[in-house]
Design a protein around this motif. Structure first.
Motif, mmCIF file in Angstrom:
data_model
loop_
_atom_site.group_PDB
_atom_site.id
_atom_site.type_symbol
_atom_site.label_atom_id
_atom_site.label_comp_id
_atom_site.label_asym_id
_atom_site.label_seq_id
_atom_site.Cartn_x
_atom_site.Cartn_y
_atom_site.Cartn_z
ATOM 1 N N THR A 24 0.819 -1.191 0.000
ATOM 2 C CA THR A 24 0.000 0.000 0.000
ATOM 3 C C THR A 24 0.853 1.240 0.000
ATOM 4 O O THR A 24 0.722 2.106 -0.838
ATOM 5 C CB THR A 24 -0.872 0.028 1.266
ATOM 6 O OG1 THR A 24 -1.593 -1.168 1.331
ATOM 7 C CG2 THR A 24 -1.791 1.203 1.270
ATOM 8 N N GLN A 25 1.738 1.338 0.936
ATOM 9 C CA GLN A 25 2.529 2.533 1.090
ATOM 10 C C GLN A 25 3.477 2.763 -0.060
ATOM 11 O O GLN A 25 3.632 3.874 -0.532
ATOM 12 C CB GLN A 25 3.310 2.461 2.385
ATOM 13 C CG GLN A 25 2.474 2.769 3.574
ATOM 14 C CD GLN A 25 1.716 4.040 3.416
ATOM 15 O OE1 GLN A 25 0.518 4.017 3.385
ATOM 16 N NE2 GLN A 25 2.347 5.145 3.301
ATOM 17 N N GLN A 29 1.746 6.134 -1.441
ATOM 18 C CA GLN A 29 2.182 7.369 -0.821
ATOM 19 C C GLN A 29 3.664 7.420 -0.495
ATOM 20 O O GLN A 29 4.269 8.471 -0.602
ATOM 21 C CB GLN A 29 1.398 7.584 0.477
ATOM 22 C CG GLN A 29 -0.077 7.714 0.242
ATOM 23 C CD GLN A 29 -0.863 7.562 1.524
ATOM 24 O OE1 GLN A 29 -0.381 7.037 2.501
ATOM 25 N NE2 GLN A 29 -2.100 8.008 1.511
ATOM 26 N N ASP A 106 -5.465 2.459 -2.821
ATOM 27 C CA ASP A 106 -4.273 3.194 -2.407
ATOM 28 C C ASP A 106 -3.873 2.985 -0.951
ATOM 29 O O ASP A 106 -2.717 3.187 -0.606
ATOM 30 C CB ASP A 106 -4.451 4.697 -2.649
ATOM 31 C CG ASP A 106 -4.303 5.057 -4.108
ATOM 32 O OD1 ASP A 106 -3.836 4.199 -4.892
ATOM 33 O OD2 ASP A 106 -4.638 6.192 -4.465
ATOM 34 N N ARG A 107 -4.799 2.608 -0.092
ATOM 35 C CA ARG A 107 -4.484 2.471 1.331
ATOM 36 C C ARG A 107 -4.750 1.085 1.901
ATOM 37 O O ARG A 107 -4.517 0.853 3.078
ATOM 38 C CB ARG A 107 -5.267 3.517 2.134
ATOM 39 C CG ARG A 107 -4.813 4.946 1.820
ATOM 40 C CD ARG A 107 -5.512 6.012 2.666
ATOM 41 N NE ARG A 107 -5.764 5.585 4.019
ATOM 42 C CZ ARG A 107 -6.993 5.572 4.587
ATOM 43 N NH1 ARG A 107 -8.045 5.973 3.936
ATOM 44 N NH2 ARG A 107 -7.129 5.183 5.837
ATOM 45 N N HIS A 108 -5.244 0.156 1.077
ATOM 46 C CA HIS A 108 -5.623 -1.159 1.599
ATOM 47 C C HIS A 108 -5.031 -2.286 0.761
ATOM 48 O O HIS A 108 -5.041 -2.211 -0.473
ATOM 49 C CB HIS A 108 -7.149 -1.306 1.610
ATOM 50 C CG HIS A 108 -7.803 -0.298 2.475
ATOM 51 N ND1 HIS A 108 -8.230 0.931 2.001
ATOM 52 C CD2 HIS A 108 -8.087 -0.312 3.803
ATOM 53 C CE1 HIS A 108 -8.762 1.619 3.003
ATOM 54 N NE2 HIS A 108 -8.680 0.892 4.104
ATOM 55 N N THR A 126 -4.024 -1.613 6.452
ATOM 56 C CA THR A 126 -4.558 -0.281 6.185
ATOM 57 C C THR A 126 -3.506 0.754 6.553
ATOM 58 O O THR A 126 -2.983 0.749 7.666
ATOM 59 C CB THR A 126 -5.830 -0.013 7.013
ATOM 60 O OG1 THR A 126 -6.799 -1.021 6.711
ATOM 61 C CG2 THR A 126 -6.391 1.365 6.716
ATOM 62 N N VAL A 127 -3.211 1.632 5.593
ATOM 63 C CA VAL A 127 -2.283 2.733 5.822
ATOM 64 C C VAL A 127 -3.110 3.967 6.166
ATOM 65 O O VAL A 127 -4.150 4.221 5.555
ATOM 66 C CB VAL A 127 -1.432 2.997 4.567
ATOM 67 C CG1 VAL A 127 -0.507 4.179 4.768
ATOM 68 C CG2 VAL A 127 -0.644 1.750 4.199
ATOM 69 N N SER A 128 -2.664 4.720 7.160
ATOM 70 C CA SER A 128 -3.393 5.930 7.564
ATOM 71 C C SER A 128 -3.448 6.927 6.417
ATOM 72 O O SER A 128 -2.616 6.902 5.501
ATOM 73 C CB SER A 128 -2.719 6.570 8.780
ATOM 74 O OG SER A 128 -1.413 7.014 8.451
ATOM 75 N N ALA A 129 -4.423 7.819 6.470
ATOM 76 C CA ALA A 129 -4.597 8.817 5.417
ATOM 77 C C ALA A 129 -3.364 9.698 5.247
ATOM 78 O O ALA A 129 -3.046 10.122 4.132
ATOM 79 C CB ALA A 129 -5.826 9.674 5.708
ATOM 80 N N GLY A 131 -0.317 8.650 5.718
ATOM 81 C CA GLY A 131 0.787 7.808 5.293
ATOM 82 C C GLY A 131 1.864 7.580 6.333
ATOM 83 O O GLY A 131 2.934 7.059 6.020
#
Length: 156
Positions: A24-25, A29, A106-108, A126-129, A131
């Protein structure tokens, strides 16, 4: 002191979950070259870094500290991040473990792991909003029981 079984589980789960979260990361991001540090009690000292590989995929590298009387270990996975099963290398050698990591958005991310050809666990990351943090929730099978693990990671 952790038992060898616990150490192996932590090692496999950290690698598996990290792969999930890294995808994800790195793609969304953080980009190639980022490093994460695991902060939950079971995973303190584990780091994960990401490199580009495999025609747009990611090389995920976990550095595992010595635990349960075992020496430090490096775990590496080269994944196209599309759900394809790929081998896991431990200190550069095949481990008998396969991971299939898939980017959901993008985050999952989701991942499935097999050991010796048999299902071993699943993870959802799950990556935080912003990043900066990542949470990975996993379920691992072993000895007729399912063990749930929640990992927390912080971007260095």
């Amino acid at each position: 002191m952790r038992s060898v079984a616990t150490a192996r589980h932590l090692f496999l789960s950290a690698a598996f979950l990290s792969a999930l979260a890294w995808t994800t990361q790195a793609h969304a991001q953080l980009g190639v070259g980022s490093t994460w540090v695991r902060t939950d009690a079971q995973g303190k000292g584990i780091t994960m870094s990401v490199e580009a590989c495999c025609n747009g995929g990611l090389r995920l590298i976990w550095q595992m500290p010595a635990m349960a009387g075992q020496p430090p270990v490096t775990l590496t996975v080269d994944s196209p991040m599309d759900g394809t099963e790929v081998p896991t290398l431990v200190s550069g050698k095949p481990s008998g473990q396969m991971m299939a990591i898939k980017r959901v958005d993008d985050r999952h991310y989701s991942a499935a792991m097999k050991v010796g050809g048999k299902p071993f666990g699943t993870s959802n990351g799950t990556v935080s909003a912003d990043g900066k943090t990542m949470t990975v929730e996993s379920a691992f099978q072993g000895g007729g029981n399912v063990q749930k693990v929640i990992e927390t990671w912080v971007r260095k």
